[in-house]
Scaffold this motif. Sequence first.
Motif, PDB file in Angstrom:
ATOM      1  N   UNK A 227      58.750 -30.441   6.977  1.00 61.05           N
ATOM      2  CA  UNK A 227      57.823 -31.063   6.037  1.00 61.05           C
ATOM      3  C   UNK A 227      58.632 -31.849   4.998  1.00 61.05           C
ATOM      4  N   UNK A 228      57.997 -32.862   4.451  1.00 62.60           N
ATOM      5  CA  UNK A 228      58.560 -33.575   3.303  1.00 62.60           C
ATOM      6  C   UNK A 228      57.458 -33.705   2.258  1.00 62.60           C
ATOM      7  N   UNK A 229      57.805 -33.429   1.000  1.00 68.16           N
ATOM      8  CA  UNK A 229      56.818 -33.503  -0.077  1.00 68.16           C
ATOM      9  C   UNK A 229      57.437 -34.173  -1.290  1.00 68.16           C
ATOM     10  N   UNK A 230      56.626 -34.919  -2.006  1.00 67.67           N
ATOM     11  CA  UNK A 230      57.090 -35.597  -3.214  1.00 67.67           C
ATOM     12  C   UNK A 230      56.050 -35.461  -4.319  1.00 67.67           C
ATOM     13  N   UNK A 231      56.521 -35.565  -5.542  1.00 72.49           N
ATOM     14  CA  UNK A 231      55.620 -35.600  -6.689  1.00 72.49           C
ATOM     15  C   UNK A 231      56.392 -36.150  -7.885  1.00 72.49           C
TER      16      UNK A 231
END
Length: 274
Positions: A227-231
């Motif tokens: 998974x890849x997540x950004x914020x």
Amino acid sequence: MGLTARIRTRDGWAVSHAVVTVTDLTGAQVVRAEADEEGTVRDTVELVPGAYTVIVTAVGYAPVASSAIVTASGRAEVGTVTLARQGGTELPPPGPWTVDPAHSSVGAVAQHLGISSVHGRFTRFAGSIEIAPDEIAKSRVEAVIRADSIDTGNAMRDGHLKSPDFLDVERHPEIRYVSKSLTPANGTDRWTVHGELTMHGVVRPVDLALSYLGTGADPWGGTRAAFRATTELRREDFAMNYNQVVQAGIAAIGTTLKVELDIQAVQGETLPQA
């Protein structure tokens, strides 16, 4: 003149062994070109204006076909083509998953002096994921990060970040994220995770833009998902208001942090033994 394209995986890596084939409306091949080490395709064969089909293939990836219109310039600018891993499931299998810190990263980027960026990462963290069997939107994730594991490559800067001006690791040793809900975004592999982040003694709602990159077998007989997540976070939302103004309107350290998570999780409640 000719064909140009960029071939990438879902998480942005170049696919250096990709092949791009261009056929005309009769199905006849007019161009066949291979990507270079950077996943870029450049072919100088001038194309006759008209409609074409562009097919991108690579071993281990699902092929992608699209239409292209060549204008009087003789160019076919395909742009960026994203390939998905072949054989993976559309969604991870249901049940518990454990984040593997050895193959994951938790990073943050802050602006420095208004002209460049400082990159940091946390080296100690743990997390668990529960994929709901009946409805993917009911899935949950929880993660804990050791605040004192911040590493920016500079001991003096790291010491300042651990101080009461920023993370205050003595009083707040953990950073914790707990999801509350999940909603679909564009495509079957993109989601928005709605949750709460506890940092510096402050709890705030934080959304993560999540991409599911696929599932595959590992060398130890297990199954892994990526998974890849950004914020983006604002420091003042977490009571970290320190700043030093170097000149009018420019702060030494930016108030906004870009957070980037690259996560690999192992199916099950425990990690494999080394």
